[in-house]
Design an enzyme around this catalytic site. Structure first.
Site, mmCIF file in Angstrom:
data_model
loop_
_atom_site.group_PDB
_atom_site.id
_atom_site.type_symbol
_atom_site.label_atom_id
_atom_site.label_comp_id
_atom_site.label_asym_id
_atom_site.label_seq_id
_atom_site.Cartn_x
_atom_site.Cartn_y
_atom_site.Cartn_z
ATOM 1 N N GLY A 14 0.771 -1.237 0.000
ATOM 2 C CA GLY A 14 0.000 0.000 0.000
ATOM 3 C C GLY A 14 0.798 1.281 0.000
ATOM 4 O O GLY A 14 0.227 2.348 0.171
ATOM 5 N N SER A 140 -4.944 -9.202 -12.376
ATOM 6 C CA SER A 140 -4.564 -8.515 -13.602
ATOM 7 C C SER A 140 -5.271 -9.173 -14.785
ATOM 8 O O SER A 140 -5.567 -10.366 -14.744
ATOM 9 C CB SER A 140 -3.047 -8.634 -13.790
ATOM 10 N N TYR A 153 4.452 -13.641 -14.939
ATOM 11 C CA TYR A 153 3.516 -12.752 -14.256
ATOM 12 C C TYR A 153 2.079 -13.244 -14.457
ATOM 13 O O TYR A 153 1.300 -13.310 -13.502
ATOM 14 C CB TYR A 153 3.681 -11.327 -14.781
#
Length: 195
Positions: A14, A140, A153
């Site tokens: 964060g 994603s 990824y």
């Protein structure tokens, strides 16, 4: 929006980008506490400076790939918050290389943060999420596409998506929402609004 008022959130990953945007939005909407983590000391210090003067913000250095750090994070959350409303796992690492050039090192850097970290953070912190709370993971579009240069990824994010499906079956027994989200930044407080 008043839903975040009085609620508590933990944002893993964060200290910048989407995670910091979510932290700012939650704090702006009146969250009682937002604990955010980052791995790199420079980003952690920058986040502390940015959120200085906001007593509801807690910035902690924690490596999402380290089981020792995950356990320490759990102890810190228990100490600072007890139970909380939202776990947002946003930590991620993308090492982009063409398929034929992916190295073992690149593979071994990606999976510990993207998958191992997500799994063991959820395992450690889920018992602290209040009934009716939420666990959200940033994934994603790469988890469904075959984009050149993104094989490792994409695989790591697909693993998270599959893990979320299983975790959703487990936590739904306790009236907790578990979801993956590719677009947290544009819907900042949406999850807390549902709680």
């Amino acid at each position: 929006m008043s839903a975040p008022r009085g609620k508590k959130a933990v944002i893993v990953g964060g200290t910048h980008g989407i995670g910091m945007a979510a932290a700012r939005a939650l704090l702006d909407e009146g969250a009682a506490g937002v604990l955010l983590t980052g791995r790199g000391e420079r980003n952690v210090e920058a986040a502390r400076r940015e959120l200085a003067g906001r007593p509801a913000a807690h910035v902690v250095r924690s490596d999402a790939a380290s089981l020792v750090d995950i356990d320490a994070l759990g102890a810190r959350v228990e100490s600072d918050f007890g139970n909380f409303d939202l776990l947002f796992f946003n930590a991620g690492l993308a090492v982009l290389e063409p398929f034929g050039r992916v190295t073992e090192d690149a593979y071994d850097r990606s999976f510990p943060v993207n998958t191992k970290g997500a799994f063991f953070t959820a395992q450690r912190l889920a018992p602290l999420v209040r009934d009716g709370g939420a666990i959200v993971f940033t994934t994603s579009a790469a988890d469904e596409t075959g984009t050149p240069g993104m094989s490792v990824y994409s695989a790591a994010k697909a693993a998270v998506r599959s893990f979320v499906r299983v975790l959703g079956c487990v936590v739904n027994q306790s009236d907790m929402l578990c979801s993956s989200d590719r677009d947290w930044g544009s819907r900042s407080c949406r999850w807390l609004a549902m709680l």
